[in-house]
Design an enzyme around this catalytic site. Sequence first.
Site, PDB file in Angstrom:
ATOM      1  N   ILE A  15       0.831  -1.205   0.000  1.00  0.00           N
ATOM      2  CA  ILE A  15       0.000   0.000   0.000  1.00  0.00           C
ATOM      3  C   ILE A  15       0.863   1.252   0.000  1.00  0.00           C
ATOM      4  O   ILE A  15       0.521   2.269  -0.619  1.00  0.00           O
ATOM      5  CB  ILE A  15      -0.986  -0.010   1.200  1.00  0.00           C
ATOM      6  N   SER A  37      11.367   0.708   7.743  1.00  0.00           N
ATOM      7  CA  SER A  37      10.789  -0.579   7.416  1.00  0.00           C
ATOM      8  C   SER A  37      11.832  -1.653   7.668  1.00  0.00           C
ATOM      9  O   SER A  37      13.041  -1.401   7.586  1.00  0.00           O
ATOM     10  CB  SER A  37      10.347  -0.598   5.955  1.00  0.00           C
ATOM     11  N   ARG A  38      11.364  -2.863   7.955  1.00  0.00           N
ATOM     12  CA  ARG A  38      12.306  -3.977   8.134  1.00  0.00           C
ATOM     13  C   ARG A  38      12.963  -4.359   6.819  1.00  0.00           C
ATOM     14  O   ARG A  38      14.120  -4.788   6.798  1.00  0.00           O
ATOM     15  CB  ARG A  38      11.590  -5.187   8.723  1.00  0.00           C
ATOM     16  N   LYS A  91      -5.831   3.145   7.228  1.00  0.00           N
ATOM     17  CA  LYS A  91      -7.017   2.480   7.760  1.00  0.00           C
ATOM     18  C   LYS A  91      -6.752   0.977   7.935  1.00  0.00           C
ATOM     19  O   LYS A  91      -5.934   0.411   7.192  1.00  0.00           O
ATOM     20  CB  LYS A  91      -8.235   2.723   6.872  1.00  0.00           C
ATOM     21  N   ASP A 169     -11.035  -5.978   6.548  1.00  0.00           N
ATOM     22  CA  ASP A 169      -9.992  -5.074   6.054  1.00  0.00           C
ATOM     23  C   ASP A 169     -10.493  -4.328   4.818  1.00  0.00           C
ATOM     24  O   ASP A 169     -10.416  -3.098   4.775  1.00  0.00           O
ATOM     25  CB  ASP A 169      -8.707  -5.853   5.752  1.00  0.00           C
TER      26      ASP A 169
END
Length: 307
Positions: A15, A37-38, A91, A169
């Site tokens: 996303i 981020s990983r 969201k 979701d």
Amino acid sequence: MSAPMNVALVGIGKIAIDQHVPAIAASADWTLAATCSRHGTVDGVAAYDDFDRLLAERADISVVSLCLPPVPRFDYAAAALRAGRHVMLEKPPGATLAEVHALQHLAEAQGLTLFATWHSRMAHAVAPARAWLQDKRVTRAHITWREDVRKWHPGQDWVFEPGGMGVFDPGINALSILTEILPEPVHLTGAELEFPDNRATPIGAQLRFSGNVSADFDWRQEGPQTWDIEVETDAGHLALRMGGNVLEIDGKAAAGENTIMGEYPALYARMADLVRTGQSDVDLAPMVHVADAMTLGRRMTVAPFDF
């Protein structure tokens, strides 16, 4: 024109790459100053894998946009607010209502902006639909929201873990539109939730609300996807197609366009306005419906699901 604000994007997954990065790049309000981020990165942008280090080293970043899954998001949001940064939430805004209320209180105490985003409310035809319904009496409404989880969340097992919400979701996108356009609020009265035998969250749901409103959510639809909301009123029939991007009145096209590309730019424009005016926007009505469905819903076990 005000100078652009530096934003850090946290959670560089599908996303973020598909929607957030292009929206930020196209906006005069924002500069993508860092990512955290990983695994994921964005070419040409400073990358961190430790959020505390990012907050400590980058005092120039005033806004943090969180694209992480719901369960870990609270800790990141709370850390950002405590460090004096405004926060934008993908969201759904959290794994539970209580933790989002806690973030609201923290943001207020810190004098910071908290924005719980609902991207589907920014779809092209949602505002015209709301305007048309404003003086009408709704006699019936039905949501059909059916899509393919393998297409939109390929291999993402977290959506079927506790807090991942399962079919809610995507379904919460429909509920965000419903709660935006109806002239009178509704509440959930019953639900059937279909749980795969090997999963912790539902893959299908049928919902019933007050006011003769219902919904059908399914994450198993292959081929063309269906994102429709139909509303019968005392003055005619309204239909929202393509996730709120196309409006039909009595079967005839009335507004919108068949593209979703404007949703995230509109969210970032809204966030810029909130920060510059010192406001927050945290509407939890869609999430309340999901929580109520989990409370009232009758659990039904269906075939196992694997990616």
